[in-house]
Design a protein around this motif. Structure first.
Motif, PDB file in Angstrom:
ATOM      1  N   ASN A 130     -43.951 -52.671 -27.195  1.00 17.68           N
ATOM      2  CA  ASN A 130     -43.798 -52.847 -28.648  1.00 17.68           C
ATOM      3  C   ASN A 130     -42.697 -51.968 -29.245  1.00 17.68           C
ATOM      4  OD1 ASN A 130     -45.963 -54.600 -28.489  1.00 17.68           O
ATOM      5  ND2 ASN A 130     -47.457 -53.080 -29.161  1.00 17.68           N
ATOM      6  N   GLY A 131     -41.653 -51.711 -28.471  1.00 18.90           N
ATOM      7  CA  GLY A 131     -40.544 -50.894 -28.950  1.00 18.90           C
ATOM      8  C   GLY A 131     -40.746 -49.404 -28.796  1.00 18.90           C
ATOM      9  N   TYR A 132     -41.893 -48.981 -28.228  1.00 17.23           N
ATOM     10  CA  TYR A 132     -42.176 -47.567 -28.013  1.00 17.23           C
ATOM     11  C   TYR A 132     -42.050 -47.220 -26.522  1.00 17.23           C
ATOM     12  CZ  TYR A 132     -44.463 -47.677 -32.629  1.00 17.23           C
ATOM     13  OH  TYR A 132     -44.739 -47.824 -33.963  1.00 17.23           O
ATOM     14  N   GLU A 133     -41.566 -45.996 -26.230  1.00 15.73           N
ATOM     15  CA  GLU A 133     -41.618 -45.467 -24.869  1.00 15.73           C
ATOM     16  C   GLU A 133     -42.959 -44.748 -24.730  1.00 15.73           C
ATOM     17  OE1 GLU A 133     -39.478 -45.517 -22.171  1.00 15.73           O
ATOM     18  OE2 GLU A 133     -38.372 -47.053 -23.261  1.00 15.73           O
ATOM     19  N   VAL A 134     -43.881 -45.343 -24.012  1.00 16.34           N
ATOM     20  CA  VAL A 134     -45.249 -44.801 -23.949  1.00 16.34           C
ATOM     21  C   VAL A 134     -45.697 -44.615 -22.507  1.00 16.34           C
ATOM     22  CG1 VAL A 134     -45.923 -45.834 -26.147  1.00 16.34           C
ATOM     23  CG2 VAL A 134     -46.217 -47.146 -24.030  1.00 16.34           C
ATOM     24  N   ILE A 135     -46.758 -43.857 -22.338  1.00 19.34           N
ATOM     25  CA  ILE A 135     -47.330 -43.671 -21.012  1.00 19.34           C
ATOM     26  C   ILE A 135     -48.006 -44.965 -20.563  1.00 19.34           C
ATOM     27  CG2 ILE A 135     -47.656 -41.204 -21.370  1.00 19.34           C
ATOM     28  CD1 ILE A 135     -50.580 -41.711 -21.949  1.00 19.34           C
ATOM     29  N   GLU A 136     -48.258 -45.084 -19.284  1.00 16.76           N
ATOM     30  CA  GLU A 136     -48.874 -46.295 -18.763  1.00 16.76           C
ATOM     31  C   GLU A 136     -50.335 -46.408 -19.220  1.00 16.76           C
ATOM     32  OE1 GLU A 136     -48.288 -46.094 -14.558  1.00 16.76           O
ATOM     33  OE2 GLU A 136     -46.211 -46.793 -14.688  1.00 16.76           O
ATOM     34  N   LYS A 137     -50.804 -47.648 -19.338  1.00 15.72           N
ATOM     35  CA  LYS A 137     -52.149 -47.903 -19.859  1.00 15.72           C
ATOM     36  C   LYS A 137     -53.227 -47.156 -19.082  1.00 15.72           C
ATOM     37  CE  LYS A 137     -53.983 -51.948 -19.056  1.00 15.72           C
ATOM     38  NZ  LYS A 137     -54.266 -53.399 -19.148  1.00 15.72           N
ATOM     39  N   GLU A 138     -53.146 -47.204 -17.755  1.00 17.04           N
ATOM     40  CA  GLU A 138     -54.168 -46.559 -16.932  1.00 17.04           C
ATOM     41  C   GLU A 138     -54.187 -45.047 -17.169  1.00 17.04           C
ATOM     42  OE1 GLU A 138     -51.877 -48.653 -15.877  1.00 17.04           O
ATOM     43  OE2 GLU A 138     -53.091 -50.418 -15.410  1.00 17.04           O
ATOM     44  N   ASN A 139     -53.015 -44.453 -17.376  1.00 16.33           N
ATOM     45  CA  ASN A 139     -52.939 -43.018 -17.632  1.00 16.33           C
ATOM     46  C   ASN A 139     -53.483 -42.666 -19.012  1.00 16.33           C
ATOM     47  OD1 ASN A 139     -51.795 -42.388 -15.132  1.00 16.33           O
ATOM     48  ND2 ASN A 139     -49.718 -42.729 -15.869  1.00 16.33           N
ATOM     49  N   ALA A 140     -53.265 -43.549 -19.983  1.00 23.63           N
ATOM     50  CA  ALA A 140     -53.783 -43.312 -21.334  1.00 23.63           C
ATOM     51  C   ALA A 140     -55.306 -43.227 -21.308  1.00 23.63           C
ATOM     52  CB  ALA A 140     -53.330 -44.424 -22.266  1.00 23.63           C
ATOM     53  N   LEU A 173     -49.701 -42.148 -27.684  1.00 23.03           N
ATOM     54  CA  LEU A 173     -49.287 -42.794 -26.440  1.00 23.03           C
ATOM     55  C   LEU A 173     -47.868 -42.426 -26.028  1.00 23.03           C
ATOM     56  CD1 LEU A 173     -50.753 -46.385 -26.933  1.00 23.03           C
ATOM     57  CD2 LEU A 173     -51.670 -44.528 -25.521  1.00 23.03           C
ATOM     58  N   GLU A 174     -47.054 -41.905 -26.930  1.00 17.95           N
ATOM     59  CA  GLU A 174     -45.704 -41.479 -26.564  1.00 17.95           C
ATOM     60  C   GLU A 174     -45.736 -40.170 -25.790  1.00 17.95           C
ATOM     61  OE1 GLU A 174     -42.359 -43.221 -29.543  1.00 17.95           O
ATOM     62  OE2 GLU A 174     -43.503 -41.516 -30.297  1.00 17.95           O
ATOM     63  N   LYS A 190     -48.751 -46.623 -32.229  1.00 18.46           N
ATOM     64  CA  LYS A 190     -48.935 -46.058 -30.884  1.00 18.46           C
ATOM     65  C   LYS A 190     -49.923 -44.885 -30.868  1.00 18.46           C
ATOM     66  CE  LYS A 190     -46.126 -42.506 -31.951  1.00 18.46           C
ATOM     67  NZ  LYS A 190     -46.529 -41.076 -32.000  1.00 18.46           N
ATOM     68  N   ASP A 191     -50.575 -44.601 -31.999  1.00 18.71           N
ATOM     69  CA  ASP A 191     -51.637 -43.593 -32.072  1.00 18.71           C
ATOM     70  C   ASP A 191     -52.984 -44.315 -32.013  1.00 18.71           C
ATOM     71  OD1 ASP A 191     -49.833 -41.463 -32.384  1.00 18.71           O
ATOM     72  OD2 ASP A 191     -49.694 -41.836 -34.535  1.00 18.71           O
ATOM     73  N   ILE A 192     -53.709 -44.128 -30.936  1.00 15.84           N
ATOM     74  CA  ILE A 192     -54.958 -44.858 -30.721  1.00 15.84           C
ATOM     75  C   ILE A 192     -56.152 -43.955 -31.039  1.00 15.84           C
ATOM     76  CG2 ILE A 192     -56.324 -46.219 -29.122  1.00 15.84           C
ATOM     77  CD1 ILE A 192     -53.550 -47.373 -29.716  1.00 15.84           C
ATOM     78  N   ILE A 193     -56.977 -44.378 -31.983  1.00 14.50           N
ATOM     79  CA  ILE A 193     -58.120 -43.579 -32.413  1.00 14.50           C
ATOM     80  C   ILE A 193     -59.160 -43.473 -31.286  1.00 14.50           C
ATOM     81  CG2 ILE A 193     -60.072 -43.453 -34.017  1.00 14.50           C
ATOM     82  CD1 ILE A 193     -58.288 -44.842 -36.081  1.00 14.50           C
ATOM     83  N   LYS A 236     -55.744 -53.630 -26.357  1.00 13.61           N
ATOM     84  CA  LYS A 236     -55.119 -54.453 -27.396  1.00 13.61           C
ATOM     85  C   LYS A 236     -53.651 -54.081 -27.576  1.00 13.61           C
ATOM     86  CE  LYS A 236     -55.638 -55.585 -32.319  1.00 13.61           C
ATOM     87  NZ  LYS A 236     -56.456 -55.313 -33.536  1.00 13.61           N
ATOM     88  N   PHE A 237     -53.344 -52.769 -27.577  1.00 15.05           N
ATOM     89  CA  PHE A 237     -51.969 -52.315 -27.757  1.00 15.05           C
ATOM     90  C   PHE A 237     -51.078 -52.796 -26.612  1.00 15.05           C
ATOM     91  CE2 PHE A 237     -48.569 -49.318 -26.826  1.00 15.05           C
ATOM     92  CZ  PHE A 237     -47.938 -49.188 -28.054  1.00 15.05           C
ATOM     93  N   TYR A 238     -51.532 -52.591 -25.382  1.00  9.56           N
ATOM     94  CA  TYR A 238     -50.696 -52.937 -24.236  1.00  9.56           C
ATOM     95  C   TYR A 238     -50.650 -54.453 -24.008  1.00  9.56           C
ATOM     96  CZ  TYR A 238     -50.247 -48.022 -22.959  1.00  9.56           C
ATOM     97  OH  TYR A 238     -49.936 -46.686 -22.956  1.00  9.56           O
ATOM     98  N   ASN A 239     -51.710 -55.141 -24.313  1.00  8.94           N
ATOM     99  CA  ASN A 239     -51.732 -56.590 -24.096  1.00  8.94           C
ATOM    100  C   ASN A 239     -50.901 -57.331 -25.133  1.00  8.94           C
ATOM    101  OD1 ASN A 239     -53.371 -56.237 -21.919  1.00  8.94           O
ATOM    102  ND2 ASN A 239     -55.273 -56.719 -23.002  1.00  8.94           N
ATOM    103  N   ALA A 240     -50.675 -56.713 -26.299  1.00  7.88           N
ATOM    104  CA  ALA A 240     -49.880 -57.354 -27.351  1.00  7.88           C
ATOM    105  C   ALA A 240     -48.478 -57.660 -26.860  1.00  7.88           C
ATOM    106  CB  ALA A 240     -49.831 -56.479 -28.588  1.00  7.88           C
ATOM    107  N   GLU A 241     -47.967 -56.838 -25.953  1.00 13.04           N
ATOM    108  CA  GLU A 241     -46.622 -57.032 -25.413  1.00 13.04           C
ATOM    109  C   GLU A 241     -46.556 -58.285 -24.543  1.00 13.04           C
ATOM    110  OE1 GLU A 241     -42.563 -55.493 -24.797  1.00 13.04           O
ATOM    111  OE2 GLU A 241     -44.145 -55.246 -26.281  1.00 13.04           O
TER     112      GLU A 241
END
Length: 243
Positions: A130-140, A173-174, A190-193, A236-241
Motif C-alpha cells: 500500500n505504498g509503505y515499506e513495512v515488515i513482513e506479515k509473519e514478523n508483524a 508496521l514500518e 500502517k499502525d495496527i491497533i 486485512k492490511f496485507y491482503n488489501a495489496e
C-alpha cells in the motif's frame, strides 16, 4: 549470536575526558584501545568481538590480579543497534560495542540475545504494501505474539489517565515497534491497533487502602486482552495489496 568471555573492569573512574583504569592500562599494555583488537564499552567491559578474552595472557592475568573479572556475555552483531535497542525490552543487562561505528551488543542473558537477534532480523526485512515499506506479515504477528499480555497491559496503563483519557497500544508496521499513546492520537493506515483501554477502564479492587494497586490492575487487564482482532487487522492490511 556468539558467547564471549569479556573482561569486566572494576576500577574505572572518570568520563570520556578523564577516564582512567589501571586494570585497562595493564590489560592492553599501556596502548591506546585503537591499537588493539579490543573494544571498551560504556559499562567498562573489555571485549574482543571475534574471540574470547584469553585468560592465559599474562597481561589479562595481571589485570585480574588487580581486581578485573571474567564474565560470560552473548554478542549479537548489529551495525545499527542505536536504532533498534531502545525499542527492545531486555530482561538483563546489555551494553553496546562501538568505536567510531556501531558493531553490536553484548547481553548478559542468552535469552535476551536470542530474542534481540530475532527482533533485528524481523524489522530489517521489508516489503512494499500500500505504498509503505513495512515488515513482513509473519514478523508483524510474531513481534506482538512474543510480547507477554502483562507487558501489553503495562503499556496501556502507562498512558491511561483515569476519567481523563484512555490509551491505545499499536504496532507500527514500518518500524516493527509496539507503541502506546493516548487514545486521541491519530494513527496511519500502517499502525495496527493491538488493544485499547478506555478512560474508565479501572476494575474494582484496584484501590487498596486508598492506594492504586498497579499489579492488580496489570493482572486483571492482561486476563482480558486477546489478539484475535489484531491478527485480523494485520491480515486485512496485507491482503488489501493483493485485492
Amino acid at each position: 549470536m556468539k558467547k564471549l568471555k569479556v573482561l569486566q573492569l572494576t576500577d574505572a573512574v572518570g568520563g570520556k575526558l578523564d577516564y582512567y583504569s589501571e586494570q585497562l592500562e595493564v590489560a592492553i599494555e599501556g596502548k591506546h584501545i585503537s591499537e588493539t583488537n579490543y573494544f571498551l564499552t560504556d559499562g567498562n567491559m573489555l571485549v574482543d568481538i571475534d574471540n574470547d578474552i584469553d585468560i592465559e595472557d599474562i597481561h589479562i592475568k595481571n589485570a585480574m590480579e588487580l581486581g578485573a573479572t571474567i564474565k560470560n556475555m552473548f554478542f549479537v552483531e548489529d551495525h545499527f543497534f542505536s536504532d533498534h535497542i531502545y525499542n527492545f525490552e531486555a530482561v538483563g543487562m546489555w551494553d553496546g560495542v562501538e568505536f567510531a561505528e556501531e558493531y553490536g551488543i553484548v547481553f548478559e542473558l542468552e535469552d535476551d540475545a536470542k530474542r534481540y537477534e530475532r527482533y533485528v532480523s524481523s524489522v530489517q526485512e521489508k516489503i512494499e504494501v500500500n505504498g509503505y515499506e513495512v515488515i513482513e506479515k509473519e514478523n508483524a504477528i510474531k513481534i506482538v505474539e512474543e510480547k507477554s499480555l502483562e507487558e501489553l497491559a503495562k503499556l496501556l496503563i502507562s498512558k491511561q489517565r483515569y476519567k481523563v483519557c484512555g490509551s491505545i497500544c499499536y504496532l507500527d508496521l514500518e518500524s516493527g515497534v509496539i507503541k502506546v499513546d493516548e487514545d486521541n492520537c491519530k494513527l496511519s493506515e500502517k499502525d495496527i491497533i493491538i488493544s485499547k483501554l478506555y478512560k474508565e477502564g479501572m476494575p474494582g479492587g484496584c484501590i487498596v487502602n486508598g492506594l492504586y494497586n498497579y499489579e492488580y490492575h496489570y493482572c486483571i487487564l492482561s486476563g482480558d486482552l486477546e489478539l484475535d482482532k489484531f491478527r485480523k487487522e494485520v491480515e486485512k492490511f496485507y491482503n488489501a495489496e493483493e485485492e
